[in-house]
Design an enzyme around this catalytic site. Structure first.
Site, PDB file in Angstrom:
ATOM      1  N   GLY A 183     -21.904  20.285 -16.728  1.00 51.01           N
ATOM      2  CA  GLY A 183     -22.923  20.506 -17.752  1.00 51.01           C
ATOM      3  C   GLY A 183     -23.263  19.195 -18.426  1.00 51.01           C
ATOM      4  O   GLY A 183     -22.491  18.232 -18.359  1.00 51.01           O
ATOM      5  N   LEU A 223     -17.753  15.107 -21.146  1.00 48.99           N
ATOM      6  CA  LEU A 223     -18.097  13.784 -20.604  1.00 48.99           C
ATOM      7  C   LEU A 223     -18.231  12.748 -21.716  1.00 48.99           C
ATOM      8  O   LEU A 223     -18.197  11.554 -21.462  1.00 48.99           O
ATOM      9  CB  LEU A 223     -19.402  13.888 -19.806  1.00 48.99           C
ATOM     10  CG  LEU A 223     -19.326  14.768 -18.561  1.00 48.99           C
ATOM     11  CD1 LEU A 223     -20.683  14.893 -17.904  1.00 48.99           C
ATOM     12  CD2 LEU A 223     -18.280  14.274 -17.576  1.00 48.99           C
TER      13      LEU A 223
HETATM   14  O1  K2U Z   1     -20.748  18.639 -22.072  1.00 47.66           O
HETATM   15  C1  K2U Z   1     -20.124  18.034 -21.225  1.00 47.66           C
HETATM   16  O2  K2U Z   1     -19.561  16.965 -21.463  1.00 47.66           O
HETATM   17  C2  K2U Z   1     -19.979  18.639 -19.875  1.00 47.66           C
HETATM   18  C3  K2U Z   1     -18.662  19.312 -19.695  1.00 47.66           C
HETATM   19  C4  K2U Z   1     -18.984  20.780 -19.575  1.00 47.66           C
HETATM   20  C5  K2U Z   1     -17.834  21.707 -19.721  1.00 47.66           C
HETATM   21  C6  K2U Z   1     -16.991  21.609 -20.790  1.00 47.66           C
HETATM   22  C7  K2U Z   1     -15.980  22.520 -20.920  1.00 47.66           C
HETATM   23  C8  K2U Z   1     -15.778  23.520 -20.007  1.00 47.66           C
HETATM   24  C9  K2U Z   1     -16.621  23.602 -18.955  1.00 47.66           C
HETATM   25  C10 K2U Z   1     -17.649  22.705 -18.822  1.00 47.66           C
HETATM   26  C11 K2U Z   1     -18.043  18.562 -18.524  1.00 47.66           C
HETATM   27  O3  K2U Z   1     -18.455  19.092 -17.346  1.00 47.66           O
HETATM   28  S1  K2U Z   1     -16.392  18.225 -18.707  1.00 47.66           S
HETATM   29  C12 K2U Z   1     -15.762  17.975 -17.190  1.00 47.66           C
HETATM   30  C13 K2U Z   1     -15.433  19.258 -16.503  1.00 47.66           C
HETATM   31  C14 K2U Z   1     -15.685  19.372 -15.178  1.00 47.66           C
HETATM   32  C15 K2U Z   1     -15.347  20.547 -14.518  1.00 47.66           C
HETATM   33  C16 K2U Z   1     -14.766  21.619 -15.194  1.00 47.66           C
HETATM   34  C17 K2U Z   1     -14.529  21.511 -16.535  1.00 47.66           C
HETATM   35  C18 K2U Z   1     -14.852  20.312 -17.216  1.00 47.66           C
HETATM   36 ZN    ZN Z   2     -19.439  17.966 -23.805  1.00 48.72          ZN
END
Ligand code: K2U
Ligand code: ZN
Length: 167
Positions: free
Chosen positions: A46, A92
């Site tokens: 995301g 991220l």
């Molecule tokens: O907002 C962001 O930084 C994207 C996150 C989204 C996310 C956060 C928490 C739980 C699920 C998604 C990033 O994708 S964090 C990296 C990641 C990758 C795979 C699974 C979970 C987290």
């Molecule tokens: Zn985030």
């Protein structure tokens, strides 16, 4: 397409409340393409426009294993339906840290597509968690805000130290 710079906590720009999108044209399409490319490359599942220092209500998501099922949500609105549960979250903008955050397991989503048409759907599981996480970003909220002050300050200090070393 271009890779965009992802702001890192505790950059104050991450605390900006995003404004609704009012123009559905080529610049919006280009931005969402660049956000998706940036998300896939990170890699993440995301990304909110706030994280790339664009303060408009836009999020992109792809929770598919094949990384070929993107969602582009413009001006998203959520209705929290299900029970609350503990989700493991990363970000991220807060690299290297994963903590438990209480989320709602089922949500109803109302948003616009990149062409301005409406999309309405229900989401559960990881998709629901991710949408809640990204919509927090549009409010200037980060998953570390759900942690204790002690934990949050420890993460803040460690990331600031890393940023100074890599500057
Ligand atoms: O907002 C962001 O930084 C994207 C996150 C989204 C996310 C956060 C928490 C739980 C699920 C998604 C990033 O994708 S964090 C990296 C990641 C990758 C795979 C699974 C979970 C987290
Ligand atoms: Zn985030």
């Amino acid at each position: 397409m271009s890779l965009l710079n992802i702001l890192q906590y505790p950059d104050p720009r991450l605390r900006t409340k995003a404004k609704p999108v009012s123009e559905f044209g080529q610049s919006l399409r280009t931005l969402t393409e660049d956000m998706l490319e940036t998300m896939y490359q990170a890699p993440g599942i995301g990304l909110a426009a706030t994280q790339v220092d664009v303060h408009q209500r836009i999020i992109v998501i792809d929770v598919s294993d094949a990384r070929d099922a993107p969602y582009i949500l413009v001006n998203p609105e959520l209705t929290l339906i299900g029970n609350r549960f503990d989700a493991e979250e990363g970000c991220l903008s807060v690299p290297g840290y994963y903590e438990t955050v209480e989320r709602v397991e089922k949500i109803a989503v109302s948003a616009f597509n990149v062409d301005g048409t409406e999309q309405i759907f229900d989401a559960e599981g990881l998709l629901a968690v991710c949408i809640q996480h990204e919509c927090d970003h549009l409010e200037g909220k980060l998953f570390v805000d759900y942690l204790s002050g002690l934990k949050r300050n420890r993460i803040r200090k460690k990331l600031l130290k890393q940023q100074k070393l890599s500057a």
